[in-house]
Design a protein around this motif. Sequence first.
Motif, PDB file in Angstrom:
ATOM      1  N   ASP A   6       0.838  -1.207   0.000  1.00 13.34           N
ATOM      2  CA  ASP A   6       0.000   0.000   0.000  1.00 13.34           C
ATOM      3  C   ASP A   6       0.870   1.252   0.000  1.00 13.34           C
ATOM      4  N   GLN A   7       1.948   1.226   0.763  1.00 11.95           N
ATOM      5  CA  GLN A   7       2.878   2.359   0.761  1.00 11.95           C
ATOM      6  C   GLN A   7       3.491   2.515  -0.623  1.00 11.95           C
ATOM      7  N   PHE A   8       3.876   1.399  -1.211  1.00 16.15           N
ATOM      8  CA  PHE A   8       4.454   1.435  -2.549  1.00 16.15           C
ATOM      9  C   PHE A   8       3.479   2.048  -3.550  1.00 16.15           C
ATOM     10  N   ASP A   9       2.213   1.627  -3.469  1.00 14.92           N
ATOM     11  CA  ASP A   9       1.206   2.103  -4.415  1.00 14.92           C
ATOM     12  C   ASP A   9       0.816   3.558  -4.174  1.00 14.92           C
ATOM     13  N   GLU A  10       0.769   3.985  -2.915  1.00 11.86           N
ATOM     14  CA  GLU A  10       0.237   5.299  -2.585  1.00 11.86           C
ATOM     15  C   GLU A  10       1.281   6.410  -2.581  1.00 11.86           C
ATOM     16  N   ARG A  11       2.531   6.095  -2.421  1.00  9.67           N
ATOM     17  CA  ARG A  11       3.562   7.125  -2.282  1.00  9.67           C
ATOM     18  C   ARG A  11       4.273   7.394  -3.597  1.00  9.67           C
ATOM     19  N   LEU A  16       8.983   7.957  -0.995  1.00  6.79           N
ATOM     20  CA  LEU A  16       9.626   6.699  -0.627  1.00  6.79           C
ATOM     21  C   LEU A  16      11.107   6.900  -0.317  1.00  6.79           C
ATOM     22  N   ALA A  17      11.716   7.841  -0.980  1.00  7.47           N
ATOM     23  CA  ALA A  17      13.149   8.072  -0.785  1.00  7.47           C
ATOM     24  C   ALA A  17      13.440   8.908   0.449  1.00  7.47           C
ATOM     25  N   GLU A  18      12.472   9.672   0.919  1.00  7.95           N
ATOM     26  CA  GLU A  18      12.733  10.636   1.986  1.00  7.95           C
ATOM     27  C   GLU A  18      11.881  10.374   3.223  1.00  7.95           C
ATOM     28  N   LEU A  19      11.995   9.227   3.803  1.00  6.95           N
ATOM     29  CA  LEU A  19      11.252   8.934   5.013  1.00  6.95           C
ATOM     30  C   LEU A  19      11.924   9.604   6.205  1.00  6.95           C
ATOM     31  N   SER A  20      11.112  10.131   7.095  1.00  9.34           N
ATOM     32  CA  SER A  20      11.635  10.748   8.310  1.00  9.34           C
ATOM     33  C   SER A  20      11.960   9.659   9.335  1.00  9.34           C
ATOM     34  N   ASN A  21      12.653  10.037  10.388  1.00  9.30           N
ATOM     35  CA  ASN A  21      12.957   9.076  11.442  1.00  9.30           C
ATOM     36  C   ASN A  21      11.694   8.464  12.039  1.00  9.30           C
ATOM     37  N   PRO A  22      10.665   9.268  12.365  1.00  9.55           N
ATOM     38  CA  PRO A  22       9.444   8.647  12.883  1.00  9.55           C
ATOM     39  C   PRO A  22       8.804   7.679  11.881  1.00  9.55           C
ATOM     40  N   GLU A  23       8.854   8.007  10.602  1.00  9.10           N
ATOM     41  CA  GLU A  23       8.294   7.104   9.593  1.00  9.10           C
ATOM     42  C   GLU A  23       9.069   5.786   9.555  1.00  9.10           C
ATOM     43  N   HIS A  24      10.381   5.852   9.640  1.00 12.27           N
ATOM     44  CA  HIS A  24      11.183   4.624   9.661  1.00 12.27           C
ATOM     45  C   HIS A  24      10.813   3.762  10.865  1.00 12.27           C
ATOM     46  N   VAL A  25      10.674   4.401  12.025  1.00  6.37           N
ATOM     47  CA  VAL A  25      10.344   3.656  13.243  1.00  6.37           C
ATOM     48  C   VAL A  25       8.953   3.045  13.132  1.00  6.37           C
ATOM     49  N   LEU A  26       7.976   3.844  12.703  1.00  2.44           N
ATOM     50  CA  LEU A  26       6.617   3.313  12.600  1.00  2.44           C
ATOM     51  C   LEU A  26       6.527   2.197  11.571  1.00  2.44           C
ATOM     52  N   ARG A  27       7.222   2.348  10.457  1.00  4.66           N
ATOM     53  CA  ARG A  27       7.197   1.290   9.446  1.00  4.66           C
ATOM     54  C   ARG A  27       7.781   0.003  10.018  1.00  4.66           C
ATOM     55  N   LEU A  82      -3.388   4.975  14.053  1.00  6.95           N
ATOM     56  CA  LEU A  82      -2.187   4.975  13.233  1.00  6.95           C
ATOM     57  C   LEU A  82      -2.527   5.339  11.786  1.00  6.95           C
ATOM     58  N   ARG A  83      -3.581   4.770  11.257  1.00  4.55           N
ATOM     59  CA  ARG A  83      -3.998   5.061   9.882  1.00  4.55           C
ATOM     60  C   ARG A  83      -4.396   6.537   9.737  1.00  4.55           C
ATOM     61  N   GLN A  84      -5.106   7.078  10.717  1.00  2.00           N
ATOM     62  CA  GLN A  84      -5.495   8.494  10.667  1.00  2.00           C
ATOM     63  C   GLN A  84      -4.266   9.398  10.702  1.00  2.00           C
ATOM     64  N   ALA A  85      -3.301   9.061  11.534  1.00  2.12           N
ATOM     65  CA  ALA A  85      -2.076   9.863  11.605  1.00  2.12           C
ATOM     66  C   ALA A  85      -1.326   9.795  10.280  1.00  2.12           C
ATOM     67  N   TYR A  86      -1.282   8.618   9.695  1.00  2.46           N
ATOM     68  CA  TYR A  86      -0.600   8.470   8.404  1.00  2.46           C
ATOM     69  C   TYR A  86      -1.330   9.263   7.322  1.00  2.46           C
ATOM     70  N   ASP A  87      -2.664   9.182   7.295  1.00  2.40           N
ATOM     71  CA  ASP A  87      -3.434   9.931   6.295  1.00  2.40           C
ATOM     72  C   ASP A  87      -3.224  11.434   6.462  1.00  2.40           C
ATOM     73  N   HIS A  88      -3.233  11.906   7.708  1.00  2.60           N
ATOM     74  CA  HIS A  88      -3.004  13.327   7.977  1.00  2.60           C
ATOM     75  C   HIS A  88      -1.612  13.743   7.487  1.00  2.60           C
ATOM     76  N   HIS A  89      -0.635  12.925   7.788  1.00  3.04           N
ATOM     77  CA  HIS A  89       0.735  13.209   7.360  1.00  3.04           C
ATOM     78  C   HIS A  89       0.828  13.261   5.834  1.00  3.04           C
ATOM     79  N   ARG A  90       0.194  12.299   5.176  1.00  7.32           N
ATOM     80  CA  ARG A  90       0.250  12.239   3.715  1.00  7.32           C
ATOM     81  C   ARG A  90      -0.417  13.458   3.078  1.00  7.32           C
ATOM     82  N   VAL A  91      -1.563  13.887   3.610  1.00  9.63           N
ATOM     83  CA  VAL A  91      -2.256  15.061   3.084  1.00  9.63           C
ATOM     84  C   VAL A  91      -1.428  16.322   3.333  1.00  9.63           C
TER      85      VAL A  91
END
Length: 116
Positions: A6-11, A16-27, A82-91
Motif C-alpha cells: 500500500d505504501q508502494f502504491d500510494e507514495r 519513498l526516498a525521503e522517510l523521516s525518522n518517525p516514519e522509519h520507526v513506525l514502518r 495509526l492510519r489516521q495519523a498516516y493519512d493526515h501526514h500524507r495530506v
Amino acid sequence: MSIDIDQFDERSPEELAELSNPEHVLRFLYENRDRAWKAKEIASRTPVPENSIHPVLSRLAKQELVRHKAPYWALTDNLDRLRQAYDHHRVTRLFDDCYGEEDRDEWIKASEQAER
C-alpha cells in the motif's frame, strides 16, 4: 528493507526516498507488530541513529502511536489511530508539495495582527 505494498502504491518516488525518522520507526514497528523491541534494537534495524531513537520514540508515544513498557517499545494497538495519523501526514505532505511549506514566523505574525 521491504515496504508495505500500500505504501508502494500510494507514495511518490520522492516520498519513498525521503522517510523521516518517525516514519522509519513506525514502518519497522508495523512490519514487526507481533513483537516489542528495545530502543537500541529498533535503531540497529532502521536508519535512525541510536542517539535519536529515544526522542523519536518519546514523541511517537505522546501521539499514542507507540506503546512503552520499559525497556520495550511496540506499535499502538489502535491501528485506526495509526492510519489516521498516516493519512493526515500524507495530506499535509501533499499540500506542502502543492503550495509550499508553511512558515511558522508568518503564522505568528498573522495571528498577532488578527488579535489587534
